[in-house]
Design a protein around this motif. Structure first.
Motif, short mmCIF file in Angstrom:
data_model
loop_
_atom_site.label_atom_id
_atom_site.label_comp_id
_atom_site.label_asym_id
_atom_site.label_seq_id
_atom_site.Cartn_x
_atom_site.Cartn_y
_atom_site.Cartn_z
N UNK A 182 96.12 119.96 28.15
CA UNK A 182 97.31 119.13 28.42
C UNK A 182 97.68 119.20 29.90
N UNK A 183 97.60 120.43 30.46
CA UNK A 183 97.91 120.62 31.89
C UNK A 183 96.96 119.79 32.77
N UNK A 184 95.69 119.76 32.36
CA UNK A 184 94.70 119.01 33.13
C UNK A 184 94.98 117.51 33.08
N UNK A 185 95.45 117.06 31.91
CA UNK A 185 95.62 115.62 31.70
C UNK A 185 96.95 115.09 32.24
N UNK A 186 97.95 116.00 32.39
CA UNK A 186 99.29 115.55 32.78
C UNK A 186 99.30 114.91 34.17
N UNK A 187 98.59 115.54 35.09
CA UNK A 187 98.59 115.03 36.46
C UNK A 187 97.17 114.90 36.97
N UNK A 188 96.91 113.90 37.80
CA UNK A 188 95.55 113.80 38.35
C UNK A 188 95.31 114.89 39.41
N UNK A 189 94.06 115.10 39.74
CA UNK A 189 93.74 116.04 40.82
C UNK A 189 93.72 117.49 40.39
N UNK A 190 93.56 117.73 39.07
CA UNK A 190 93.51 119.11 38.59
C UNK A 190 92.16 119.38 37.92
N UNK A 191 91.72 120.61 38.02
CA UNK A 191 90.48 121.03 37.36
C UNK A 191 90.61 122.46 36.91
N UNK A 192 89.64 122.92 36.13
CA UNK A 192 89.71 124.31 35.65
C UNK A 192 88.32 124.91 35.52
N UNK A 193 88.27 126.21 35.67
CA UNK A 193 87.03 126.95 35.42
C UNK A 193 87.38 128.00 34.37
N UNK A 194 86.57 128.05 33.34
CA UNK A 194 86.88 128.95 32.22
C UNK A 194 85.66 129.80 31.91
N UNK A 195 85.85 131.10 31.93
CA UNK A 195 84.79 132.00 31.47
C UNK A 195 85.07 132.28 30.01
N UNK A 196 84.09 132.03 29.17
CA UNK A 196 84.31 132.27 27.75
C UNK A 196 83.00 132.57 27.04
N UNK A 197 83.06 133.49 26.09
CA UNK A 197 81.89 133.81 25.26
C UNK A 197 81.94 133.04 23.94
N UNK A 198 83.13 132.47 23.70
CA UNK A 198 83.38 131.95 22.36
C UNK A 198 82.90 130.50 22.18
N UNK A 199 82.15 130.27 21.10
CA UNK A 199 81.71 128.91 20.76
C UNK A 199 82.91 128.07 20.30
N UNK A 200 83.87 128.78 19.67
CA UNK A 200 85.09 128.10 19.17
C UNK A 200 85.80 127.38 20.31
N UNK A 201 85.82 128.02 21.48
CA UNK A 201 86.54 127.46 22.62
C UNK A 201 86.01 126.07 22.98
N UNK A 202 84.69 125.93 22.90
CA UNK A 202 84.07 124.66 23.29
C UNK A 202 84.53 123.53 22.36
N UNK A 203 84.71 123.87 21.09
CA UNK A 203 85.13 122.85 20.11
C UNK A 203 86.50 122.26 20.47
N UNK A 204 87.34 123.09 21.12
CA UNK A 204 88.70 122.63 21.41
C UNK A 204 88.84 121.93 22.76
N UNK A 205 87.74 121.85 23.50
CA UNK A 205 87.84 121.26 24.84
C UNK A 205 87.11 119.92 24.85
N UNK A 206 87.85 118.84 25.14
CA UNK A 206 87.21 117.52 25.07
C UNK A 206 86.26 117.24 26.23
N UNK A 207 86.61 117.66 27.44
CA UNK A 207 85.79 117.29 28.60
C UNK A 207 85.41 118.54 29.39
#
Lengths: 219, 264
Positions: A182-207
């Motif tokens: 939601x934070x990424x989508x609210x305003x343009x010009x934002x990005x994120x880097x996420x370290x994760x071992x979990x496959x579940x996490x990928x399911x919840x992330x659209x892009x």
């Protein structure tokens, strides 16, 4: 989609047998998922990008500008890093949220947005009682979420989270990832880097895009 | 009332050595193994003090600033080297930085006291300059050693917190400011404590010496007060300077904590 951050041959010798060398980019509105086995250098990669450790080689650009042209304090707010074990300072949860806003570099540009604070607390199930408590008495999960809220309130351009869902149950994990998206989508010009071992996490992330860091000598 | 000093004759001086025997007996009775050190310490104290007595007498006669200056600088160097030995947690040799902090604070405060408060004629009178600068150095040496050691302890123990503050956009100074404050306070605490209890628990050495030497106690008290305030100012300044000079060495040119500090 426009590139926010680009890193080319970013290199760090981790030990005599293992070097980290990565290239890639963080795109606007997207999450770069960093994956790899333990000890491969995922956290080192984030620390490099936060300019907490010096690289042994490579170049980094933020929207085309060489990262070294931006003063380190300003850079660390723009490309903000939350470690796997976030630091919780003495004082209450509220004191912890105010700490960044007492710093000159932050104070000059922004102040704590209480509407956003309320919103993030609600979204991450952090009650006002939790905020008022001594921060050292918070559980690992509460501390992690408090650190994520603190980071979001700083309004970085790129948020780097090192396993932010490690201490959380699956319901709370989903909430953290939803808030991030939601934070990424609210305003343009934002990005994120996420370290994760979990496959579940990928399911919840659209892009997202994936950066795979291999074990052993990649140099 | 007429004040005069009571001289100590050679035989009386020799008799005082007998007191060492008392300490020696305790050591022998408890098998502490301190007899050689005690004997060597007594000999050294006697020789060093006798020598410094002659040196001071010579300096007081010559009384030339160009002779006094290198001697004071040598005193600063010896104090800095001694402070450096007591700073056990420093990642680099702290002697140079200690020398700069000690000599700056000593010269600044010492000159104010000698020139503006005591005002001897000429202003560089060795009889005033040497004891005043010596007292400042002796106390500042302990203060700066305590401060710097405390700063390194705090930084090594709280490296994660410092890095967290850096990620929030803190400058190196903002990231260590609270730790530096604690370090300066640690260096100043013994001096402040001695200000609190002076005259109640103990009579300071300088004042006692002046009274024994025949000075009016009222005047001895005035001197002692000036000396204690001067020491407090010099210690505060020295502690602040040494941590201010040293904290920057904890960081890289890119305002990150050095890896050697993080891994300590």
């Amino acid at each position: 989609m426009a590139d926010l951050l680009e890193f080319k041959n970013l290199t760090k010798v981790i030990n005599p047998h293992h070097s980290l060398r990565v290239s890639g980019r963080v795109q606007e509105g997207k999450i770069l998922m960093v994956r790899g086995p333990s000890g491969s250098g995922k956290s080192t990669f984030l620390r490099l990008l936060a300019r907490l450790i010096p690289p042994d080689g490579g170049k980094v650009f933020f929207q085309g500008q060489d990262w070294m042209q931006i003063p380190a304090p300003k850079w660390r707010i723009m490309v903000h890093y939350v470690p796997q074990k976030p630091v919780i300072f003495a004082g209450t949860g509220a004191d912890n949220l105010h700490i960044p806003f007492a710093l000159k570099t932050v104070r000059e540009k922004k102040s704590l947005d209480y509407n956003k604070l309320e919103h993030y607390c609600e979204a991450l199930s952090i009650s006002s009682e939790t905020i008022a408590r001594e921060a050292q008495t918070l559980s690992g999960g509460e501390g992690s979420r408090l650190a994520v809220i603190r980071a979001l309130l700083l309004e970085p351009r790129i948020l780097m989270l090192d396993e932010p869902t490690a201490h959380l149950d699956s319901r709370t994990k989903k909430k953290v990832l939803q808030v991030l998206v939601e934070w990424l989508e609210t305003e343009p010009g934002r990005g994120a880097i996420l370290v994760s071992h979990s496959e579940e996490d990928i399911e919840d992330i659209p892009a997202f895009t994936v950066l795979e860091i291999l074990s052993g000598d990649e140099g | 009332m007429d004040y005069s000093y009571i001289p100590i004759s050679n035989s009386q001086l020799a008799f005082s050595v007998g007191l060492v025997l008392l300490a020696g007996m305790v050591s022998a009775f408890l098998k502490l193994g301190l007899l050689p050190s005690l004997f060597w310490g007594t000999c050294r104290a006697f020789l060093q003090l006798t020598l410094i007595g002659y040196v001071l007498a010579y300096l007081f006669i010559i009384n030339h600033f160009l002779l006094l200056l290198p001697i004071i600088l040598l005193m600063c160097y010896i104090a800095a080297r001694e402070a450096g030995k007591r700073i056990t947690k420093s990642p680099h040799n702290p002697t140079f930085i200690s020398f700069i902090a000690l000599s700056s604070s000593t010269f600044l405060v010492g000159t104010i006291v000698v020139v503006l408060i005591i005002s001897p004629s000429p202003w560089y009178t060795a009889q005033v300059l040497i004891p005043i600068f010596g007292m400042i150095l002796g106390n500042s040496m302990n203060g700066i050693a305590l401060s710097l050691d405390r700063m390194y302890s705090e930084v090594y123990g709280k490296a994660d917190q410092i890095e967290a503050l850096l990620t929030f956009g803190a400058t190196p100074w903002e990231a260590v400011r609270d730790l530096v404050k604690n370090a300066v306070a640690a260096g100043m605490t013994p001096t402040i404590n001695s200000l609190m209890v002076v005259g109640l628990v103990s009579l300071p050495g300088m004042m006692t010496g002046q009274i024994l030497a025949g000075m009016d106690p009222q005047m001895a008290v005035r001197y002692q007060f000036v000396v204690m305030i001067m020491i407090a100012a010099a210690v505060a300044l020295g502690c602040f300077m040494i941590v201010a000079f040293s904290f920057k060495k904890l960081f890289t040119g890119d305002m990150a904590l050095k890896e050697t500090v993080r891994k300590n």
